[in-house]
Write a protein that holds these residues in place. Sequence first.
Motif, PDB file in Angstrom:
ATOM      1  N   LYS A 145     -17.272 -14.184  -0.117  1.00 36.42           N
ATOM      2  CA  LYS A 145     -15.496 -15.277  -0.044  1.00 36.42           C
ATOM      3  C   LYS A 145     -15.037 -13.902   0.374  1.00 36.42           C
ATOM      4  N   LEU A 146     -14.544 -15.078   1.694  1.00 29.08           N
ATOM      5  CA  LEU A 146     -13.005 -13.681   1.927  1.00 29.08           C
ATOM      6  C   LEU A 146     -11.957 -13.097   0.424  1.00 29.08           C
ATOM      7  N   THR A 147     -11.787 -11.876   0.685  1.00 31.21           N
ATOM      8  CA  THR A 147     -10.577 -11.778  -0.030  1.00 31.21           C
ATOM      9  C   THR A 147      -9.654 -10.651   0.634  1.00 31.21           C
ATOM     10  N   ILE A 148      -8.221 -10.330  -0.140  1.00 26.99           N
ATOM     11  CA  ILE A 148      -7.764  -9.631   1.043  1.00 26.99           C
ATOM     12  C   ILE A 148      -7.624  -8.088  -0.263  1.00 26.99           C
ATOM     13  N   ALA A 149      -7.455  -7.136   0.752  1.00 26.20           N
ATOM     14  CA  ALA A 149      -8.113  -6.538   0.038  1.00 26.20           C
ATOM     15  C   ALA A 149      -6.308  -5.232   0.624  1.00 26.20           C
ATOM     16  N   LYS A 150      -5.955  -3.757  -0.371  1.00 21.84           N
ATOM     17  CA  LYS A 150      -5.491  -2.746   0.450  1.00 21.84           C
ATOM     18  C   LYS A 150      -6.444  -1.337  -0.656  1.00 21.84           C
ATOM     19  N   THR A 151      -6.626  -0.755   0.778  1.00 22.11           N
ATOM     20  CA  THR A 151      -7.082   1.182   0.153  1.00 22.11           C
ATOM     21  C   THR A 151      -6.038   2.337   1.213  1.00 22.11           C
ATOM     22  N   ALA A 152      -6.562   3.213   0.609  1.00 20.75           N
ATOM     23  CA  ALA A 152      -5.470   4.412   0.468  1.00 20.75           C
ATOM     24  C   ALA A 152      -6.279   5.591   1.956  1.00 20.75           C
ATOM     25  N   GLN A 162       1.016  -1.370   0.471  1.00 22.86           N
ATOM     26  CA  GLN A 162       0.030  -0.514  -0.131  1.00 22.86           C
ATOM     27  C   GLN A 162       1.191   1.096  -0.020  1.00 22.86           C
ATOM     28  N   PHE A 163       1.235   1.986  -1.355  1.00 27.11           N
ATOM     29  CA  PHE A 163       1.856   3.222  -1.465  1.00 27.11           C
ATOM     30  C   PHE A 163       1.312   3.726  -0.545  1.00 27.11           C
ATOM     31  N   GLY A 164       2.065   5.035   0.719  1.00 27.82           N
ATOM     32  CA  GLY A 164       1.313   5.751   1.522  1.00 27.82           C
ATOM     33  C   GLY A 164       0.865   5.323   2.333  1.00 27.82           C
ATOM     34  N   SER A 165      -0.069   6.317   2.640  1.00 27.57           N
ATOM     35  CA  SER A 165      -0.479   6.069   4.311  1.00 27.57           C
ATOM     36  C   SER A 165      -2.200   5.166   3.410  1.00 27.57           C
ATOM     37  N   GLY A 166      -2.735   3.924   4.236  1.00 31.25           N
ATOM     38  CA  GLY A 166      -3.925   3.872   4.432  1.00 31.25           C
ATOM     39  C   GLY A 166      -4.018   2.580   5.181  1.00 31.25           C
ATOM     40  N   TRP A 167      -4.408   1.540   4.828  1.00 31.33           N
ATOM     41  CA  TRP A 167      -4.756   0.096   5.602  1.00 31.33           C
ATOM     42  C   TRP A 167      -5.166  -1.176   4.518  1.00 31.33           C
ATOM     43  N   ALA A 168      -5.009  -2.197   5.154  1.00 30.03           N
ATOM     44  CA  ALA A 168      -4.840  -3.547   4.656  1.00 30.03           C
ATOM     45  C   ALA A 168      -5.892  -4.277   5.089  1.00 30.03           C
ATOM     46  N   TRP A 169      -6.566  -5.513   4.415  1.00 27.59           N
ATOM     47  CA  TRP A 169      -7.334  -5.687   4.916  1.00 27.59           C
ATOM     48  C   TRP A 169      -7.829  -6.807   4.063  1.00 27.59           C
ATOM     49  N   LEU A 170      -8.444  -7.910   5.217  1.00 25.91           N
ATOM     50  CA  LEU A 170      -9.409  -9.091   5.005  1.00 25.91           C
ATOM     51  C   LEU A 170     -10.818  -8.599   5.124  1.00 25.91           C
ATOM     52  N   ALA A 171     -11.892  -9.206   4.361  1.00 26.76           N
ATOM     53  CA  ALA A 171     -13.195  -8.345   4.115  1.00 26.76           C
ATOM     54  C   ALA A 171     -13.858  -9.278   3.256  1.00 26.76           C
TER      55      ALA A 171
END
Length: 200
Positions: A138-145, A124-133
């Motif tokens: 279905k489960l998925t892995i994501a990242k957001t800013a 995740q470039f810069g500030s943000g979060w990584a997620w399990l959602a």
Amino acid sequence: MTFKLDPLPYAYDALAPAMSAETLQFHHDKHHQAYVDNGNKLAGPGTKYEGKSIEAICKEAYAAKDAPVINNIGQHYNHIHFWNWMKKGGGGNKLPGKLQAMVDKDLGGYDKFRTDFVQAGVTQFGSGWAWLAVKDGKLTIAKTANGENPLMMGAQPILGVDVWEHSYYIDYRNARQKYLEAFVDQLVNWEYVEAMLGKA
Ligand code: MN3
């Protein structure tokens, strides 16, 4: 509604050494408090968001590209859960049964989940979060800013880790990967993750 900052669900020094009391004091008392204060000005009583749930405000603000509300109310939602996604003596691969079955089925097992979740946070470039959602069952892995979260993208977050520097710089300096590995291995409150899975 008027937003308010709840106390941490544990003592400031409960998560040390994986996360220090100093980090939690600044992160909870200063950073989270600022999101609450700004959130009340932007989306509290007297605004068009008055009376709506925090989840509804996240979705509505994202659809309207209302960046100040996305970031401040998004961050309030994210941090409410972030404190509860951690506990003393947490982390590791002993997952509750329903969650373990979904990790096996959707994500290729615990070890692959751990690698992919850490990698989402590292990349995740810069500030943000990584997620399990959960998305479409279905489960998925994501990242957001910044203050964004999976609610805004049509998914239900069940685990998130803050990768803003304020979350790890005191304890890990620039070593974001070490912080993420400590989060997964020593901090995650898997019971709270499974409880959120039940709401998805
Ligand atoms: Mn934060």
